[in-house]
Structures are given as structure tokens and as C-alpha cells.
Motif scaffolding. Sequence first.
Motif, mmCIF file in Angstrom:
data_model
loop_
_atom_site.group_PDB
_atom_site.id
_atom_site.type_symbol
_atom_site.label_atom_id
_atom_site.label_comp_id
_atom_site.label_asym_id
_atom_site.label_seq_id
_atom_site.Cartn_x
_atom_site.Cartn_y
_atom_site.Cartn_z
ATOM 1 N N HIS A 72 0.839 -1.214 0.000
ATOM 2 C CA HIS A 72 0.000 0.000 0.000
ATOM 3 C C HIS A 72 0.865 1.251 0.000
ATOM 4 C CE1 HIS A 72 -3.879 -1.818 0.366
ATOM 5 N NE2 HIS A 72 -3.619 -2.416 1.520
ATOM 6 N N ALA A 73 1.878 1.276 0.885
ATOM 7 C CA ALA A 73 2.721 2.465 1.022
ATOM 8 C C ALA A 73 3.511 2.723 -0.246
ATOM 9 C CB ALA A 73 3.663 2.279 2.216
ATOM 10 N N THR A 74 4.062 1.674 -0.859
ATOM 11 C CA THR A 74 4.889 1.846 -2.055
ATOM 12 C C THR A 74 4.074 2.364 -3.236
ATOM 13 O OG1 THR A 74 6.329 0.037 -1.330
ATOM 14 C CG2 THR A 74 6.421 0.651 -3.654
ATOM 15 N N VAL A 75 2.905 1.765 -3.492
ATOM 16 C CA VAL A 75 2.090 2.178 -4.636
ATOM 17 C C VAL A 75 1.582 3.606 -4.446
ATOM 18 C CG1 VAL A 75 -0.016 1.693 -5.940
ATOM 19 C CG2 VAL A 75 1.423 -0.193 -5.163
ATOM 20 N N SER A 76 1.136 3.932 -3.241
ATOM 21 C CA SER A 76 0.639 5.297 -3.006
ATOM 22 C C SER A 76 1.755 6.320 -3.155
ATOM 23 C CB SER A 76 0.003 5.399 -1.608
ATOM 24 O OG SER A 76 0.987 5.186 -0.608
ATOM 25 N N TRP A 77 3.005 5.921 -2.822
ATOM 26 C CA TRP A 77 4.147 6.847 -2.954
ATOM 27 C C TRP A 77 4.470 7.111 -4.420
ATOM 28 C CZ3 TRP A 77 6.390 9.295 1.117
ATOM 29 C CH2 TRP A 77 7.566 9.994 0.867
ATOM 30 N N MET A 78 4.188 6.130 -5.285
ATOM 31 C CA MET A 78 4.556 6.254 -6.695
ATOM 32 C C MET A 78 3.485 6.948 -7.538
ATOM 33 S SD MET A 78 7.507 4.895 -6.986
ATOM 34 C CE MET A 78 8.631 3.876 -6.045
ATOM 35 N N LEU A 79 2.288 7.074 -7.019
ATOM 36 C CA LEU A 79 1.178 7.634 -7.799
ATOM 37 C C LEU A 79 0.970 9.102 -7.453
ATOM 38 C CD1 LEU A 79 -1.351 4.682 -7.556
ATOM 39 C CD2 LEU A 79 0.200 5.216 -9.445
ATOM 40 N N GLU A 80 0.664 9.900 -8.476
ATOM 41 C CA GLU A 80 0.534 11.352 -8.279
ATOM 42 C C GLU A 80 -0.677 11.721 -7.441
ATOM 43 O OE1 GLU A 80 0.020 15.448 -10.947
ATOM 44 O OE2 GLU A 80 0.299 13.498 -11.920
ATOM 45 N N HIS A 81 -1.809 11.087 -7.714
ATOM 46 C CA HIS A 81 -3.055 11.515 -7.064
ATOM 47 C C HIS A 81 -3.404 10.696 -5.824
ATOM 48 C CE1 HIS A 81 -3.776 14.113 -10.469
ATOM 49 N NE2 HIS A 81 -3.633 13.083 -11.308
ATOM 50 N N ALA A 82 -2.556 9.750 -5.474
ATOM 51 C CA ALA A 82 -2.814 8.988 -4.248
ATOM 52 C C ALA A 82 -2.516 9.874 -3.037
ATOM 53 C CB ALA A 82 -1.953 7.734 -4.212
ATOM 54 N N ALA A 83 -3.175 9.589 -1.935
ATOM 55 C CA ALA A 83 -3.020 10.408 -0.732
ATOM 56 C C ALA A 83 -1.630 10.217 -0.138
ATOM 57 C CB ALA A 83 -4.080 10.024 0.283
ATOM 58 N N PRO A 84 -1.007 11.301 0.360
ATOM 59 C CA PRO A 84 0.319 11.177 0.975
ATOM 60 C C PRO A 84 0.260 10.375 2.270
ATOM 61 C CG PRO A 84 -0.545 13.394 1.258
ATOM 62 C CD PRO A 84 -1.474 12.697 0.335
ATOM 63 N N LEU A 85 1.292 9.580 2.497
ATOM 64 C CA LEU A 85 1.331 8.667 3.637
ATOM 65 C C LEU A 85 1.662 9.413 4.929
ATOM 66 C CD1 LEU A 85 1.414 5.501 4.323
ATOM 67 C CD2 LEU A 85 3.890 5.818 4.328
ATOM 68 N N VAL A 86 1.057 8.987 6.019
ATOM 69 C CA VAL A 86 1.397 9.490 7.347
ATOM 70 C C VAL A 86 2.210 8.441 8.094
ATOM 71 C CG1 VAL A 86 0.480 10.277 9.564
ATOM 72 C CG2 VAL A 86 -0.643 10.953 7.441
ATOM 73 N N LYS A 87 1.679 7.221 8.197
ATOM 74 C CA LYS A 87 2.413 6.146 8.853
ATOM 75 C C LYS A 87 1.808 4.810 8.461
ATOM 76 C CE LYS A 87 -0.039 5.573 13.249
ATOM 77 N NZ LYS A 87 0.083 5.543 14.700
ATOM 78 N N VAL A 88 2.599 3.756 8.661
ATOM 79 C CA VAL A 88 2.161 2.390 8.406
ATOM 80 C C VAL A 88 2.459 1.571 9.642
ATOM 81 C CG1 VAL A 88 2.356 0.376 6.895
ATOM 82 C CG2 VAL A 88 2.748 2.650 5.964
ATOM 83 N N THR A 89 1.532 0.699 10.024
ATOM 84 C CA THR A 89 1.733 -0.146 11.200
ATOM 85 C C THR A 89 1.236 -1.549 10.915
ATOM 86 O OG1 THR A 89 1.148 -0.457 13.529
ATOM 87 C CG2 THR A 89 -0.476 0.613 12.137
#
Length: 684
Positions: A465-482
Motif C-alpha cells: 500500500h505504502a509503495t504504490v501510493s508513494w509512486m502515484l501522483e493523485h494517491a493520498a500522501p502517507l502518514v504512517k504504516v503499522t
Amino acid sequence: MANQKPKKKLDPKKPKFSAYWIYAAIIIIFLGLNLFGDGGFSEPAKTNPAEFKDYLSNGDIEKVEIINRNQARVYLTSEAKEKEIHKKNIEPGFLSTGDSPTYTFQFGDLQNFENDINEIKKENNLNTVVTYDTSSDVIGELFWALLPFILIIGVWIFIMRKMSSGAGGGAGGQIFNIGKSKAKLFDQNTDVKTSFKDVAGLEGAKEEVQEIVDFLKQPEKYTALGGKIPKGALLVGPPGTGKTLLAKAVAGEAKVPFFSLSGSDFVEMFVGVGASRVRDLFKQAKEKSPSIIFIDEIDAIGRARGKSNFSGSNDERENTLNQLLTEMDGFGTNTNVIVIAATNRADVLDKALMRAGRFDRQIYVDLPDLNERKEIFEVHLGPLKKVADELDTEFLAKQTPGFSGADIANVCNEAALIAARKGNKAVGKQDFLDAVDRIVGGLEKKNKIITPSEKKAIAFHEAGHATVSWMLEHAAPLVKVTIVPRGQSLGAAWYLPEERLIVRPEQMLDEMCAALGGRAAEKVIFNKISTGALSDLEKVTKQARAMVTIYGLNDAVGNITYYDSSGQSEYNFTKPYSEKTSELIDKEISNLIEEQYKRAIDLLEHNKDKLSQLAEILLDKEVIFKDDLEKIFGKRPFDKEIAETKPVKKKNSLPVENGQDIKSSDGKDTDEEGELTENDSVNK
């Protein structure tokens, strides 16, 4: 109102007349007649026929009075009263007279008793007088004769008093007030401290209701230009946005009688009670006009008529609604009564209730934006006694998109509880972040038993989830993963998205791709998939269905929507499209999801090493933040400042629904992508 004469105040020292005084006087008179009727409290001493014969033989008896042929009263001579044997029995009693019997006793056969007296008189040459009398307890007999009538009259008075009283006294009196209104009255003598200052945000809604308050305070300001007071205002909005709080502020500011009740207060198991309560409510309001009536959750009685009444029988809710419609705008309507109502189900309300002349104004109370959340935080931080100095309300507002006023109040309370649990002396920034996590994701379950292989699968899922969202322009920016289990989820990824007013197709597709990143990571790393992506699949399916059937964002289906804002479609048994169209819709939904799934797999295949590196850090730390991703992937090129504006209501818009914590069909806990979005329900 200013020319009314002041009412005379009753003297508090002067006792108030009560009907119970009359009852007490009757009881005292009755007891007095019974106690004092036969010589007061002085009762003759008891004796027996044997002793009587001895006294008679000694010449001590002056007169014998035979009562009702079975009782004798004995009167002694003056010489006998001086004897020691009789002195103790002739002591004067309370209210006793001189000519009163000294002894009394019961005897058997009257003829034998008379023979014994005559024989003793003859032997001792006595002139004792024997008299006969009959005695009856007239008052006692009269009382027993009148007792049934007294009871009937007493019960009748009790019932009449209960029926004529304004409110039932407990469960016993409620049956007689079943048709009375249950509205709670607030007036200038009632301590209502809430004001518009206590309502943070909601500037547009406050302006609307403030004008109603001003009209009641200064009606000549508006009537001078020919304006009329509005009949009603309907507050519409999601739960927890402050509709009831706004009504409380109106009660505190208006300084006029304010009747408050819920829509369910009109509903009763007895037929005709709801309409009767509506009549009684408006009757009370008109007597105290100008006044305000507030009906919370009006959808309990205001549902559109004829939708749910399949039996054709008499519907109590419809009768109540008909009476409410008549009272609000019918013949003899009093224009000095304003009705304010609140609901979060405006789509199910009857059209006759919504028209101008009844509810002239429909005030939409939306979820607060960034600036409004900041103001709400400042209001709810006030009651907290100790707050850390470094606490920034703007930072807290940015961390809580999609939160309502009630949710923010809950965050502040949870933060205080968490700080107290940790033993902190003040509520700090981390306590608020933990409170947000607690509310959105649930309670941490660090003691949950997870095997190493499952933990590894969860780590790669969340890293995907974190990797794909980081690579996509319109995906929401990550805060944290647990990967710490929280609530029903085994892991979560927290995001802080833009608060968009409109959403474009590419933005929705990027969000769907990021949501499928977890399952794609499992496929890339293990070449296997699991049930852990259930909530992700539910989320993307809803988004894809919304794109095709609601927003008209699919080329194959075209610019068509099957969304019904009136709510009528939920009562239809047929679909608004043909079977052929249904097949096309299903095909397009599947194509959208599969395309984004393949896109996520391609992204992860090209970044497999970084994905594995991120998962290893996550397995080691269990919680990673944005900084950890920047060390692996570098600075995210799509980060930008978000210019936040006030939300604008779009009549035919429907928010995209996001994932929720649910369980899979086999009963296993599912994974959740814990997004914080502007349309997310906070209680995920």
C-alpha cells in the motif's frame, strides 16, 4: 409585551389553600364524634355477673341500666363510691360527667338475669332501680353506609385531577396525559448557558438562525419593510455536525419560550396520540407566543406518506404528519410560532413538509473544513485543564479531515484519557495523535497471537500500500504504516489526503490502485493471495461501481447515472436498467478493478527491492513513518501545498465510499487501509 402589567406575586409566608385541608377536617370531626360521643374517654370498668351480685347484695348499687337485652351498666350509690374497692374504678376521666356508670358487663339470658336481681332485692330489701334502654352507633352505621359512595367520589376526584393536570405524575398519571405534549420548555427563567459563541464554525448556518432570533427580538425592524417571520427552518446534515447544538444556542439567545422534543416523542402505541400531542404542543406554543418549537430527528414522523404502508391500514405516523402539516401552515395558523427541525435523512422527508410556507429555509450543516476544525478544537480544548504549550490546533485540524464536531470532541476527551493513563501532567501532541488512531482504527491489540509467516504477509501487504501510493501522483500522501493489530484489522496504513470538492477519474483510479497495492504485493512477493484484502476489495468495488453507475465516468456506459437523490429507488423492486445494461455495468466494473490491479503489480515489480527493504524495516519497527519512506524512495515528487477553501454543497453529488473494518466470510480478521479522507466515516 412591554405594556403588560406585572403579575401579583403571592406572599410566600401565606399558606396556600389545599383541598386536603377539607379531607383532614372531616377525618378529625369523625374521630371526635366517635371518641367523645359516649362520655369522652371515660370508659366504665369491666366486671362480671358474680361480682355484680356481690355488689348488689351489699347495697352498693343504686341503678342498673340494661342495654340491648345483653349488657348491663352499673351505677353505684354515693356511699359505695367512698369504699376502697370501688375508688380505683371511679376516677374521673377526660370529659367525663358525674352521672356515669362505674361498671359494665355482658350477661346471658335476660329473664334469668332479671330473676336473680329480683331475688337479691327481695332478700336484702333493696330499692335498686332497674331500667331498660337501647343503644346504637349511629355515626358508625352511617359511616359504613356511606363508605362505598365516599370511595367512588374519591376515585372520581382523583381521576379528574389527573386528567386536568398538565403533566402526569409518574407511571400512574401517564395514562391520563397520553395525548399531552412531551416537549421540554426553556424560557428566560431556565438556565440555558449555550450561546452562538459556543458553536464553532457553521458560519452560514449561524447567520440563518441568528436572523430568526433577531426577528423575535426586534420584529418591527423586518415588518416595517413588509417582511414576514419565517414559519420554519430545517437543519440538514451528517450526524455530529452540530445541528442540536445550534438549536441549543438558539434557545440560549432567543430569550423567548423554547419547546424542545424529539420526533419519536409523538409516536405511541395508541392510535391518535401523535396527532393529539402535535395539537397540544402548538396550543402551548401559541399561548406563549412568540415562541420556538425545536423537533429533533423529525424524520421519525416526517417520512414521505405512502412509501412504507403496504397493508393499506391506518398509519399512526401519517396521521401525526398530517396534523403537523396543518398546524404549520393551515387555517388559523399563528405566525408567531417558529418551528426549527433537525434531521440527517432529508431525502426521506415528505415533500409537503419541505415546501416553502412550512420550512421556508433549509440550512445545510456540512462537515467542518480545515479552518472550522481549528475553531472547534479551540472550543473543546478549553475544558481541558492542562494542555501542552507546543500543541498546535492547526496541526490537529490537518490530522482530522472528515471529522465532525462530535468526533473532535471525542478526540479531545480520548486524548485526555490517554494522557491520564500514561501518567502525564499535561495533554500533549502525541496523546492527540494516539486518540485519532484509537478512534479511526480501534484499540491496539499487541497481545494478539500472529504467526511469523502471517506477520510477514501483513508487513508486505502494508508495504505494498505504502509503495504504490508513494509512486502515484493523485494517491493520498502517507502518514504512517503499522502492522500492530488494531480493532478488527491486522495492519493499517494512514494517509492524509486532499480535501477535494470535486474528484476526477484519474484521482479515483490512483486511489483504487493504491488500495489494491496490498494484494498486489502479496502476489509479487509470495505468488499467493489471501483473504486479508477483503476491505480493500470492498472499497475499490464501491468506487468502481460509483464511477460507472453514479458519476457517469465510464465511456462504455456513457453519461448516465442511476443514482436517485429522492430515495424513491429503495422502494422499487426492479432495476432502472435492462439485463443487457446490467451485464455491461458488471463487465466495466470488473475491467476497471483488474486494470488497476495489473497497474499496481507492474509498479511493485519495478520497485521490488525497495518494497522488500520497506517490509523488513516494518517487521523490525512495527510502525514506520513518512521519513522512513523518504530514506528508501527519496523525496516524493508529487507533494504540494493544499489550498483549502470552504466546501460548497452540490445538490446531486454523492461521496465516494471508502473501506470499513469488516470480517471476511471465513471469520478471519481482514486488513484495513486506514485512510483519513474527507468522506470517510470516522468510526471505521
